[in-house]
Write a protein that holds these residues in place. Structure first.
Motif, PDB file in Angstrom:
ATOM      1  N   ASP A  44      23.836   9.600   6.760  1.00 35.44           N
ATOM      2  CA  ASP A  44      22.476   9.345   7.976  1.00 35.44           C
ATOM      3  C   ASP A  44      20.605   9.820   7.099  1.00 35.44           C
ATOM      4  OD1 ASP A  44      22.686  12.319   5.908  1.00 35.44           O
ATOM      5  OD2 ASP A  44      21.130  13.108   7.446  1.00 35.44           O
ATOM      6  N   ARG A  45      21.109   9.727   5.456  1.00 34.69           N
ATOM      7  CA  ARG A  45      19.845   9.638   5.425  1.00 34.69           C
ATOM      8  C   ARG A  45      19.171   8.250   4.353  1.00 34.69           C
ATOM      9  NH1 ARG A  45      17.942  14.888   3.234  1.00 34.69           N
ATOM     10  NH2 ARG A  45      18.552  15.739   4.765  1.00 34.69           N
ATOM     11  N   ALA A  46      20.776   7.411   4.370  1.00 34.95           N
ATOM     12  CA  ALA A  46      20.715   6.378   4.409  1.00 34.95           C
ATOM     13  C   ALA A  46      20.542   5.401   4.981  1.00 34.95           C
ATOM     14  CB  ALA A  46      21.725   5.217   4.095  1.00 34.95           C
ATOM     15  N   MET A  47      20.906   5.599   6.976  1.00 36.61           N
ATOM     16  CA  MET A  47      19.983   4.953   7.762  1.00 36.61           C
ATOM     17  C   MET A  47      18.396   5.014   8.232  1.00 36.61           C
ATOM     18  SD  MET A  47      23.291   5.386  10.158  1.00 36.61           S
ATOM     19  CE  MET A  47      23.979   6.395   9.877  1.00 36.61           C
ATOM     20  N   TYR A  48      17.966   6.362   7.711  1.00 37.17           N
ATOM     21  CA  TYR A  48      16.402   6.488   7.905  1.00 37.17           C
ATOM     22  C   TYR A  48      15.762   5.795   6.970  1.00 37.17           C
ATOM     23  CZ  TYR A  48      16.570  10.188  10.455  1.00 37.17           C
ATOM     24  OH  TYR A  48      17.323  11.491  11.918  1.00 37.17           O
ATOM     25  N   SER A  49      16.657   5.514   5.951  1.00 40.72           N
ATOM     26  CA  SER A  49      15.972   4.854   4.589  1.00 40.72           C
ATOM     27  C   SER A  49      15.651   3.602   4.592  1.00 40.72           C
ATOM     28  CB  SER A  49      17.051   4.650   2.931  1.00 40.72           C
ATOM     29  OG  SER A  49      16.459   6.551   2.769  1.00 40.72           O
ATOM     30  N   LEU A  50      16.762   3.009   5.737  1.00 39.90           N
ATOM     31  CA  LEU A  50      17.051   1.697   6.277  1.00 39.90           C
ATOM     32  C   LEU A  50      15.696   1.265   7.360  1.00 39.90           C
ATOM     33  CD1 LEU A  50      18.705  -1.219   5.922  1.00 39.90           C
ATOM     34  CD2 LEU A  50      19.559  -0.048   7.981  1.00 39.90           C
ATOM     35  N   VAL A  51      15.588   2.646   8.570  1.00 40.23           N
ATOM     36  CA  VAL A  51      13.914   2.100   8.653  1.00 40.23           C
ATOM     37  C   VAL A  51      12.794   2.623   8.600  1.00 40.23           C
ATOM     38  CG1 VAL A  51      13.674   3.399  10.691  1.00 40.23           C
ATOM     39  CG2 VAL A  51      15.783   3.589  11.021  1.00 40.23           C
ATOM     40  N   ALA A  52      13.018   3.317   7.740  1.00 36.17           N
ATOM     41  CA  ALA A  52      11.707   3.048   7.465  1.00 36.17           C
ATOM     42  C   ALA A  52      11.580   1.990   5.606  1.00 36.17           C
ATOM     43  CB  ALA A  52      11.781   4.591   6.054  1.00 36.17           C
ATOM     44  N   TYR A  53      12.614   1.094   5.466  1.00 31.67           N
ATOM     45  CA  TYR A  53      12.215  -0.178   4.707  1.00 31.67           C
ATOM     46  C   TYR A  53      11.652  -0.691   5.857  1.00 31.67           C
ATOM     47  CZ  TYR A  53      13.424  -4.369   2.210  1.00 31.67           C
ATOM     48  OH  TYR A  53      13.608  -5.362   1.781  1.00 31.67           O
ATOM     49  N   TYR A  54      11.850  -0.797   6.636  1.00 37.01           N
ATOM     50  CA  TYR A  54      12.122  -1.858   8.164  1.00 37.01           C
ATOM     51  C   TYR A  54      10.512  -1.954   8.536  1.00 37.01           C
ATOM     52  CZ  TYR A  54      11.428  -4.498  12.662  1.00 37.01           C
ATOM     53  OH  TYR A  54      11.498  -5.857  12.866  1.00 37.01           O
ATOM     54  N   ILE A  55       9.449   0.081   8.409  1.00 37.77           N
ATOM     55  CA  ILE A  55       8.802   0.016   8.807  1.00 37.77           C
ATOM     56  C   ILE A  55       7.522  -0.246   8.662  1.00 37.77           C
ATOM     57  CG2 ILE A  55       7.139   1.477   9.075  1.00 37.77           C
ATOM     58  CD1 ILE A  55       9.077   3.007  11.151  1.00 37.77           C
ATOM     59  N   ALA A  56       7.778  -0.027   6.722  1.00 35.13           N
ATOM     60  CA  ALA A  56       7.009  -0.960   5.263  1.00 35.13           C
ATOM     61  C   ALA A  56       7.353  -2.111   5.667  1.00 35.13           C
ATOM     62  CB  ALA A  56       7.824  -0.228   3.789  1.00 35.13           C
ATOM     63  N   PHE A  57       8.110  -2.914   5.258  1.00 37.17           N
ATOM     64  CA  PHE A  57       8.552  -4.564   5.517  1.00 37.17           C
ATOM     65  C   PHE A  57       7.301  -4.358   6.928  1.00 37.17           C
ATOM     66  CE2 PHE A  57      10.260  -8.316   6.633  1.00 37.17           C
ATOM     67  CZ  PHE A  57      10.626  -9.410   5.498  1.00 37.17           C
ATOM     68  N   LYS A  58       7.334  -4.627   7.630  1.00 32.63           N
ATOM     69  CA  LYS A  58       6.564  -4.908   9.219  1.00 32.63           C
ATOM     70  C   LYS A  58       4.858  -4.818   8.608  1.00 32.63           C
ATOM     71  CE  LYS A  58       9.520  -7.246  11.441  1.00 32.63           C
ATOM     72  NZ  LYS A  58       9.387  -8.711  11.825  1.00 32.63           N
ATOM     73  N   VAL A  59       4.647  -3.759   8.117  1.00 30.92           N
ATOM     74  CA  VAL A  59       2.631  -3.168   7.942  1.00 30.92           C
ATOM     75  C   VAL A  59       3.003  -3.852   6.385  1.00 30.92           C
ATOM     76  CG1 VAL A  59       1.559  -1.112   7.152  1.00 30.92           C
ATOM     77  CG2 VAL A  59       3.613  -0.851   8.869  1.00 30.92           C
ATOM     78  N   ILE A  60       4.026  -4.215   5.781  1.00 29.33           N
ATOM     79  CA  ILE A  60       2.957  -5.133   4.406  1.00 29.33           C
ATOM     80  C   ILE A  60       2.785  -6.331   5.087  1.00 29.33           C
ATOM     81  CG2 ILE A  60       4.140  -6.723   2.609  1.00 29.33           C
ATOM     82  CD1 ILE A  60       5.882  -4.343   2.092  1.00 29.33           C
ATOM     83  N   ASP A  61       3.338  -7.129   6.065  1.00 33.51           N
ATOM     84  CA  ASP A  61       2.402  -8.502   6.606  1.00 33.51           C
ATOM     85  C   ASP A  61       1.767  -8.375   7.576  1.00 33.51           C
ATOM     86  OD1 ASP A  61       5.049  -9.421   5.835  1.00 33.51           O
ATOM     87  OD2 ASP A  61       5.973  -9.674   7.987  1.00 33.51           O
ATOM     88  N   ILE A  62       1.698  -6.702   8.313  1.00 33.51           N
ATOM     89  CA  ILE A  62      -0.183  -7.177   9.050  1.00 33.51           C
ATOM     90  C   ILE A  62      -1.167  -7.249   8.187  1.00 33.51           C
ATOM     91  CG2 ILE A  62      -0.846  -5.589  10.568  1.00 33.51           C
ATOM     92  CD1 ILE A  62       1.877  -5.166  11.929  1.00 33.51           C
ATOM     93  N   THR A  63      -0.693  -6.653   6.791  1.00 33.25           N
ATOM     94  CA  THR A  63      -1.434  -5.781   5.774  1.00 33.25           C
ATOM     95  C   THR A  63      -2.395  -6.949   5.412  1.00 33.25           C
ATOM     96  OG1 THR A  63      -1.000  -3.432   5.659  1.00 33.25           O
ATOM     97  CG2 THR A  63      -2.497  -4.161   3.876  1.00 33.25           C
ATOM     98  N   ILE A  64      -0.869  -8.116   5.233  1.00 33.79           N
ATOM     99  CA  ILE A  64      -1.718  -9.095   4.312  1.00 33.79           C
ATOM    100  C   ILE A  64      -1.902  -9.978   5.328  1.00 33.79           C
ATOM    101  CG2 ILE A  64      -0.427 -11.051   2.769  1.00 33.79           C
ATOM    102  CD1 ILE A  64       1.189  -9.612   1.998  1.00 33.79           C
ATOM    103  N   GLU A  65      -1.769 -10.474   6.513  1.00 30.54           N
ATOM    104  CA  GLU A  65      -2.521 -11.470   6.792  1.00 30.54           C
ATOM    105  C   GLU A  65      -3.390 -10.862   7.789  1.00 30.54           C
ATOM    106  OE1 GLU A  65       1.295 -12.893   8.623  1.00 30.54           O
ATOM    107  OE2 GLU A  65       2.477 -12.876   7.485  1.00 30.54           O
ATOM    108  N   GLY A  66      -3.561  -9.243   8.388  1.00 28.04           N
ATOM    109  CA  GLY A  66      -4.132  -9.116   9.490  1.00 28.04           C
ATOM    110  C   GLY A  66      -3.872  -8.994  10.964  1.00 28.04           C
ATOM    111  N   PHE A  67      -4.125  -8.741  11.804  1.00 31.34           N
ATOM    112  CA  PHE A  67      -3.972  -8.527  12.735  1.00 31.34           C
ATOM    113  C   PHE A  67      -4.165  -9.287  14.056  1.00 31.34           C
ATOM    114  CE2 PHE A  67      -4.551  -3.852  11.813  1.00 31.34           C
ATOM    115  CZ  PHE A  67      -2.906  -3.008  12.245  1.00 31.34           C
TER     116      PHE A  67
END
Length: 290
Positions: free
Chosen positions: A178-201
């Motif tokens: 269950d923690r591995a699945m939560y980790s996958l969700v956290a990783y996906y969120i972080a991945f998307k936020v990295i893109d927004i932070t680098i490229e801007g809204f």
């Protein structure tokens, strides 16, 4: 002399700005890890993920392993990645390691896994994105991928993805699936936020339009969207006929309106839209439409 003196100061101000923003980014990652993710046994990918697992198994603070495990990759990749990037990364990793070390005894803000996953992922993504945007990195995985990329038939992104999937699967054996699945969700969120932070809204998009009605479409884009257009002259590959290509740059929010303008004036027009990461110079600023 005065102008020359000011010229020397500019790079120092830029260096100071970068140092401050890398410090902020690395600090956000520290908070995301120690206040949200690590206490709830939710991990990230890369060297950070390995550090969390090793820290849990050995029972020593995370900050120690973040620094020790990243160091060999920095030394290994020093020649490949360049001095400025290596020093920025070393500084970022040092701030992140120190931050997690100092926050190690601070109690978590929430023990609700879903909230920890979301807020931890967002802070992690924003922090890593800031560090990347201003010339550094917080994880040796990318350096490993760049080195392996020369010997393997995979891209840097694919190598990082395989590496991270292996680490996130390892979390299942250590912390439970269950923690591995939560980790996958956290990783996906972080991945998307990295893109927004680098490229801007306001991510920019490049648009190419080939149409018999190029003049009307170009005029409509300028009057209704307030964007400048450039006409390029092309030649059809099959027919050899002369073609007029419209090129312009818009924001993501204007894409739907752009498509409707083109479709309205020429339903059979060729339209290609691509993402671009940076726009400088020219007249990209929007003209007021009266």
């Amino acid at each position: 002399m005065e102008g020359h003196h000011q010229h020397l100061k500019l790079p120092k101000l830029e260096v100071l700005r970068r140092v401050m923003l890398i410090t902020l980014g690395a600090s956000l990652v520290s908070v995301g890890l120690e206040i949200f993710l690590v206490p709830n046994h939710i991990i990230d990918g890369g060297i950070v993920g390995i550090s969390i697992i090793v820290s849990h198994l050995v029972g020593m603070p995370l900050g120690i392993f973040l620094f020790i495990l990243n160091l060999p990759f920095l030394i290994l990749g020093y020649k490949q990645i360049g001095k400025t990037f290596a020093l920025s990364t070393l500084y970022g990793v040092s701030v992140m390691s120190l931050g997690t070390f100092l926050l190690h005894t601070v109690p978590p803000l929430t023990e609700e896994y879903f909230l920890a996953t979301i807020f931890g992922g967002v802070l992690l993504g924003a922090g890593v994105g800031l560090v990347i945007r201003f010339g550094g990195s917080l994880d040796g995985t990318e350096i490993v991928a760049i080195l392996f990329n020369k010997k393997l038939p995979f891209s840097v992104g694919e190598i990082v993805m395989f590496f991270n999937l292996f680490i996130l699967c390892s979390a299942g054996f250590v912390f439970g699936w269950d923690r591995a699945m939560y980790s996958l969700v956290a990783y996906y969120i972080a991945f998307k936020v990295i893109d927004i932070t680098i490229e801007g809204f306001e991510e920019s998009k490049a648009v190419w339009i080939i149409s018999e009605e190029s003049q009307e479409i170009g005029s409509a884009i300028m009057s209704r969207l307030g964007r400048g257009v450039t006409y390029l002259h092309g030649e059809g590959g099959f027919t050899g006929g002369k073609k007029r290509v419209i090129f312009c740059v818009i924001t993501r929010l204007e894409e739907a309106k752009m498509k409707s303008i083109v479709h309205e004036l020429d339903p059979v027009a060729f339209l290609a839209v691509g993402n671009i990461h940076d726009v400088k110079g020219g007249r990209f600023k929007k003209r007021d439409i009266h």
